[in-house]
Each structure stands twice: as C-alpha cells, then as structure tokens.
Design a protein around this motif. Structure first.
Motif, PDB file in Angstrom:
ATOM      1  N   ARG A  81      60.459  48.901  22.612  1.00  0.00           N
ATOM      2  CA  ARG A  81      59.158  49.561  22.764  1.00  0.00           C
ATOM      3  C   ARG A  81      58.216  49.192  21.629  1.00  0.00           C
ATOM      4  O   ARG A  81      57.007  49.026  21.831  1.00  0.00           O
ATOM      5  CB  ARG A  81      59.346  51.084  22.836  1.00  0.00           C
ATOM      6  N   LEU A  82      58.748  49.062  20.424  1.00  0.00           N
ATOM      7  CA  LEU A  82      57.918  48.632  19.294  1.00  0.00           C
ATOM      8  C   LEU A  82      57.395  47.218  19.535  1.00  0.00           C
ATOM      9  O   LEU A  82      56.200  46.939  19.331  1.00  0.00           O
ATOM     10  CB  LEU A  82      58.723  48.682  18.000  1.00  0.00           C
ATOM     11  N   PHE A  83      58.262  46.325  19.973  1.00  0.00           N
ATOM     12  CA  PHE A  83      57.837  44.948  20.226  1.00  0.00           C
ATOM     13  C   PHE A  83      56.869  44.878  21.400  1.00  0.00           C
ATOM     14  O   PHE A  83      55.967  44.039  21.414  1.00  0.00           O
ATOM     15  CB  PHE A  83      59.052  44.052  20.455  1.00  0.00           C
ATOM     16  N   ALA A  84      57.038  45.755  22.387  1.00  0.00           N
ATOM     17  CA  ALA A  84      56.101  45.786  23.515  1.00  0.00           C
ATOM     18  C   ALA A  84      54.713  46.201  23.035  1.00  0.00           C
ATOM     19  O   ALA A  84      53.692  45.643  23.485  1.00  0.00           O
ATOM     20  CB  ALA A  84      56.609  46.751  24.587  1.00  0.00           C
ATOM     21  N   LEU A  85      54.665  47.171  22.110  1.00  0.00           N
ATOM     22  CA  LEU A  85      53.371  47.583  21.550  1.00  0.00           C
ATOM     23  C   LEU A  85      52.751  46.438  20.754  1.00  0.00           C
ATOM     24  O   LEU A  85      51.543  46.169  20.871  1.00  0.00           O
ATOM     25  CB  LEU A  85      53.559  48.815  20.656  1.00  0.00           C
ATOM     26  N   ILE A  86      53.559  45.759  19.950  1.00  0.00           N
ATOM     27  CA  ILE A  86      53.054  44.627  19.179  1.00  0.00           C
ATOM     28  C   ILE A  86      52.530  43.542  20.113  1.00  0.00           C
ATOM     29  O   ILE A  86      51.460  42.956  19.865  1.00  0.00           O
ATOM     30  CB  ILE A  86      54.164  44.070  18.263  1.00  0.00           C
ATOM     31  N   ASP A  87      53.244  43.263  21.196  1.00  0.00           N
ATOM     32  CA  ASP A  87      52.800  42.253  22.167  1.00  0.00           C
ATOM     33  C   ASP A  87      51.478  42.653  22.813  1.00  0.00           C
ATOM     34  O   ASP A  87      50.596  41.809  23.038  1.00  0.00           O
ATOM     35  CB  ASP A  87      53.860  42.058  23.257  1.00  0.00           C
ATOM     36  N   GLU A  88      51.336  43.944  23.118  1.00  0.00           N
ATOM     37  CA  GLU A  88      50.096  44.423  23.737  1.00  0.00           C
ATOM     38  C   GLU A  88      48.914  44.259  22.785  1.00  0.00           C
ATOM     39  O   GLU A  88      47.835  43.805  23.184  1.00  0.00           O
ATOM     40  CB  GLU A  88      50.243  45.892  24.140  1.00  0.00           C
ATOM     41  N   VAL A  89      49.126  44.595  21.522  1.00  0.00           N
ATOM     42  CA  VAL A  89      48.078  44.419  20.517  1.00  0.00           C
ATOM     43  C   VAL A  89      47.758  42.936  20.346  1.00  0.00           C
ATOM     44  O   VAL A  89      46.584  42.544  20.272  1.00  0.00           O
ATOM     45  CB  VAL A  89      48.510  45.034  19.174  1.00  0.00           C
ATOM     46  N   ALA A  90      48.788  42.101  20.302  1.00  0.00           N
ATOM     47  CA  ALA A  90      48.590  40.659  20.134  1.00  0.00           C
ATOM     48  C   ALA A  90      47.774  40.079  21.273  1.00  0.00           C
ATOM     49  O   ALA A  90      46.905  39.220  21.063  1.00  0.00           O
ATOM     50  CB  ALA A  90      49.946  39.962  20.029  1.00  0.00           C
ATOM     51  N   ALA A  91      48.032  40.536  22.497  1.00  0.00           N
ATOM     52  CA  ALA A  91      47.285  40.028  23.649  1.00  0.00           C
ATOM     53  C   ALA A  91      45.806  40.366  23.541  1.00  0.00           C
ATOM     54  O   ALA A  91      44.939  39.556  23.907  1.00  0.00           O
ATOM     55  CB  ALA A  91      47.874  40.599  24.939  1.00  0.00           C
ATOM     56  N   VAL A  92      45.491  41.543  23.028  1.00  0.00           N
ATOM     57  CA  VAL A  92      44.083  41.945  22.885  1.00  0.00           C
ATOM     58  C   VAL A  92      43.371  41.078  21.849  1.00  0.00           C
ATOM     59  O   VAL A  92      42.218  40.681  22.048  1.00  0.00           O
ATOM     60  CB  VAL A  92      43.996  43.438  22.496  1.00  0.00           C
ATOM     61  N   VAL A  93      44.048  40.749  20.737  1.00  0.00           N
ATOM     62  CA  VAL A  93      43.383  39.960  19.695  1.00  0.00           C
ATOM     63  C   VAL A  93      43.455  38.462  19.964  1.00  0.00           C
ATOM     64  O   VAL A  93      42.841  37.679  19.244  1.00  0.00           O
ATOM     65  CB  VAL A  93      43.961  40.271  18.301  1.00  0.00           C
ATOM     66  N   GLY A  94      44.229  38.051  20.986  1.00  0.00           N
ATOM     67  CA  GLY A  94      44.240  36.644  21.371  1.00  0.00           C
ATOM     68  C   GLY A  94      45.299  35.801  20.715  1.00  0.00           C
ATOM     69  O   GLY A  94      45.050  34.639  20.379  1.00  0.00           O
ATOM     70  N   THR A  95      46.486  36.358  20.528  1.00  0.00           N
ATOM     71  CA  THR A  95      47.584  35.600  19.950  1.00  0.00           C
ATOM     72  C   THR A  95      48.876  36.086  20.589  1.00  0.00           C
ATOM     73  O   THR A  95      48.865  36.857  21.549  1.00  0.00           O
ATOM     74  CB  THR A  95      47.611  35.744  18.415  1.00  0.00           C
ATOM     75  N   ARG A  96      50.012  35.672  20.055  1.00  0.00           N
ATOM     76  CA  ARG A  96      51.298  36.174  20.539  1.00  0.00           C
ATOM     77  C   ARG A  96      51.898  37.117  19.500  1.00  0.00           C
ATOM     78  O   ARG A  96      51.402  37.221  18.374  1.00  0.00           O
ATOM     79  CB  ARG A  96      52.256  35.028  20.827  1.00  0.00           C
ATOM     80  N   GLY A  97      52.961  37.796  19.882  1.00  0.00           N
ATOM     81  CA  GLY A  97      53.577  38.771  19.007  1.00  0.00           C
ATOM     82  C   GLY A  97      54.439  38.136  17.936  1.00  0.00           C
ATOM     83  O   GLY A  97      54.272  36.960  17.590  1.00  0.00           O
ATOM     84  N   VAL A  98      55.367  38.909  17.409  1.00  0.00           N
ATOM     85  CA  VAL A  98      56.231  38.447  16.323  1.00  0.00           C
ATOM     86  C   VAL A  98      57.662  38.341  16.837  1.00  0.00           C
ATOM     87  O   VAL A  98      58.017  38.880  17.886  1.00  0.00           O
ATOM     88  CB  VAL A  98      56.155  39.387  15.110  1.00  0.00           C
ATOM     89  N   ASP A  99      58.483  37.641  16.064  1.00  0.00           N
ATOM     90  CA  ASP A  99      59.887  37.442  16.434  1.00  0.00           C
ATOM     91  C   ASP A  99      60.819  38.403  15.714  1.00  0.00           C
ATOM     92  O   ASP A  99      61.971  38.560  16.114  1.00  0.00           O
ATOM     93  CB  ASP A  99      60.291  35.998  16.110  1.00  0.00           C
ATOM     94  N   ALA A 100      60.341  39.012  14.644  1.00  0.00           N
ATOM     95  CA  ALA A 100      61.163  39.956  13.886  1.00  0.00           C
ATOM     96  C   ALA A 100      60.247  40.922  13.146  1.00  0.00           C
ATOM     97  O   ALA A 100      59.085  40.602  12.858  1.00  0.00           O
ATOM     98  CB  ALA A 100      62.075  39.226  12.904  1.00  0.00           C
TER      99      ALA A 100
END
Length: 359
Positions: A81-100
């Motif tokens: 769920r934490l990584f899903a939130l990070i991915d959602e934020v990343a999509a809004v700013v125009g990049t990808r999430g993190v791996d760790a």
C-alpha cells in the motif's frame, strides 16, 4: 508544468564532470600499464600500485542499501500500500516510483539511487514522517519524486560522482598540520594540484547550484500538485522545526536511560515514541510557527546550501496564481494499511533511537 532548461551552465557542468571521470580512468589505465610493463621492477610496480589505488579511491560510487540491519529496508512485497501511494504520486508528477524505501530516524527525507542499474530508493525519516498529516506526507512524496521528474542535475550519477571525486582530491591533498621538514616540502609540492582540485570543486558546485535550486522550486510545485498548495506550505513550516524534532528524540532517549536500567522502562519508551513525538510537535502553537517564519526570513534559513531559503520557497507557493487542490487523496483505509505496514520498521527505529540518541 515548467521543466528544467539544459542551459550553458548545465552543459559546462556535465563537460567538467566527464573530464573529472576521464582523469580517474586515465589514472587506472596508466597504473595498469606501468604494472604490466614494469613487472618485476619494484619501483615501477609500486608507482603503478599507487596510481591504481588512487583511481580506486576516486572511482564512481553507485550507492547501496543499508546492510546488517543498519536500517529497515522495505520492498514492494513488504509494503504494497505504501508503494502504491508512492506510484500514484509519481504518476502525477510525471515519473516512476521507487524500488526500495529505507526507514530512518532523522527528521528528513531524500531520494537517491543504488547499484549499477541505478535503482531508486526513498530514504524516509520517521522524525519527519510521523509529525506530518496525510496530505503533508503526500506533499513530501511529491517533492522528493519531483526531483526525478524535473531532472535535478545533482541527483545524476555523473555530476554527483564528479563532486565526490573532487572532494576526495581536496581531502587527499590537504596539507599536513604541524609538518616535519619533509612534510613541509610535500605540502609545498602539492599546493598547485590541491588548489586546482579545490578550484574545480567550487566551479562545478557553482555551475550546478543554480539548476539545483531551480529544481527545488519545481519540486515544491510537484508537492503542491500532489498534496495541495496548503499542504506544501505546511510542509515548509515543519522543516523549520526539525531541530526541535531532533531535540525531542534525544530527550526521549535520555529520559529512558535515566529512568533506570529496567528493560520494561526501555520497552515503554520505545512503544510510544512516535506518538509522543507527534503530540509534542502537534502542540506547537501557530504563533510559534509565525515567529519561526519571521526568524527564517531574517536569517535566510535553508535546509542546506543546495536549497533556496525556505521563506522564499514558501512565498512562491503562496503567490501562486491559483492554489492547487490535492491530486492524491489517500483514504482512511489506505492510511491505516500503511501504518500497519510500517509498524515493524517503526518499532525497530524507535529501539535504535532510545538506544543510540542519548550517546
């Protein structure tokens, strides 16, 4: 959304950085050639070994994750769920999430890379995370991920490692204090390369400083888009009290150590550490934040030398044409799920704080 410009300063910085790395490569090649061609000759082999050793010390660093339990490291399977939130934020700013995600105690957060493949890692300091509201946490994630979306030059492996190499040169060539006669001669002999390395370090720092500070403003825009302009401005206020957070963590650690040697005292201190920290910071009145904002404007408070003054960053958000609403709105179920995913890491870091902060 405004994007970073590849201006003359950026091109010069990358050119200079590549030249620095070329020197390191040349040292390695020369050292290897001298060892091979001078094999069996002690002086030649010694010279080659020195060059190879120098090149090794100046080699590019690709970063790594904490080992041997230094800090909790979370991957997607550990905190979906934490990584899903990070991915959602990343999509809004125009990049990808993190791996760790690395969980630490300090009141700070940052993004970096690790490994040859330059995977992304978010270092999340609970000293900051735990005193933020859900919207402010989203703004924090938006700011950090905004550095990738906006192409912050200092986050790139080329310039970051060139700065490291030049700083290493300055360190290795530093003059000896209270030198003997031979050391005085060595200090004199190394003066030219020492000042050359220092000059290049200052030049590269200045060439990238403008772009890096602009990247901070762009990252603030990303924070406003994801968490709202209001949450991004409130995040700035929290940055003004990081010293108070650190002081409170030390106080909690000292209190646990002075209450006796009973393990139950330590366990109780660890169990409620983050809640007590959040309550302490939550009790700070608005008039204190106003005082801190005024003091920050007078003193030019900044997170560090690469960040613009905090009051200018906050003013820029306040003067936006239209305040932005939050694009990412975590639900109560999401917030509760993330809290559950972080529970073990929170306990481990609390244990480290109680054990180490008093020392």
């Amino acid at each position: 959304m405004s994007r970073p410009r590849r201006d003359t300063y950026s091109l010069l910085a990358h050119t200079l950085a590549l030249l620095v790395h070329a020197v390191t490569l040349a040292l390695a090649v020369a050292g290897l050639a001298i060892v091979v061609t001078g094999w069996g000759v002690i002086t030649m082999m010694l010279l080659g070994a020195i060059l190879l050793g120098t090149a090794f010390a100046l080699r590019p660093r690709f970063g790594s994750l904490p080992k041997n339990g230094e800090a909790p490291v979370l991957h997607r399977a550990d905190a979906p769920r934490l990584f899903a939130l990070i991915d959602e934020v990343a999509a809004v700013v125009g990049t990808r999430g993190v791996d760790a995600v690395v969980i630490e105690a300090q009141p700070n957060a940052m993004v970096s890379t690790y490994g040859i493949r330059q995977r992304r890692v978010l270092r999340l300091g609970l000293g900051l995370w735990e005193v933020l509201s859900p919207r402010q946490r989203v703004a924090l994630l938006g700011h950090e991920l905004g550095h990738y979306a906006n192409g912050d030059t200092r986050h790139g492996v080329v310039i970051h490692n060139a700065l490291y190499s030049l700083a290493s040169w300055v360190y290795f060539l530093a003059p000896k204090s209270h030198p003997t006669l031979p050391e005085r001669f060595a200090n004199w002999l190394m003066a030219v390369p020492r000042w050359a390395a220092y000059g290049l370090l200052v030049l590269l720092d200045q060439l990238t400083l403008r772009a890096t500070q602009r990247a901070e403003y762009l990252a603030d825009e990303a924070a406003a888009r994801t968490g709202s302009t209001k949450a991004a401005a409130e995040l700035m206020d929290r940055l003004l009290i990081t010293a108070a957070v650190d002081t409170e963590l030390r106080r909690q650690s000292v209190a646990a150590h002075t209450q006796g040697r009973r393990s139950t005292s330590r366990d109780e201190a660890e169990a409620g550490l983050w809640e007590r920290l959040a309550d302490h910071i939550g009790s700070v009145p608005e008039r204190e934040y106003e005082r801190l904002r005024r003091a920050a404007a007078l003193r030019g408070h900044a997170v560090d030398s690469t960040h613009p003054p905090t009051h200018l960053r906050r003013r820029r958000l306040a003067e936006a044409a239209e305040p932005q609403a939050a694009a990412v709105r975590p639900t109560e179920d999401t917030i509760a799920a993330i809290e559950a995913e972080l529970r073990e890491a929170r306990s481990r870091v609390a244990r480290q704080v109680i054990r180490d902060y008093a020392s």
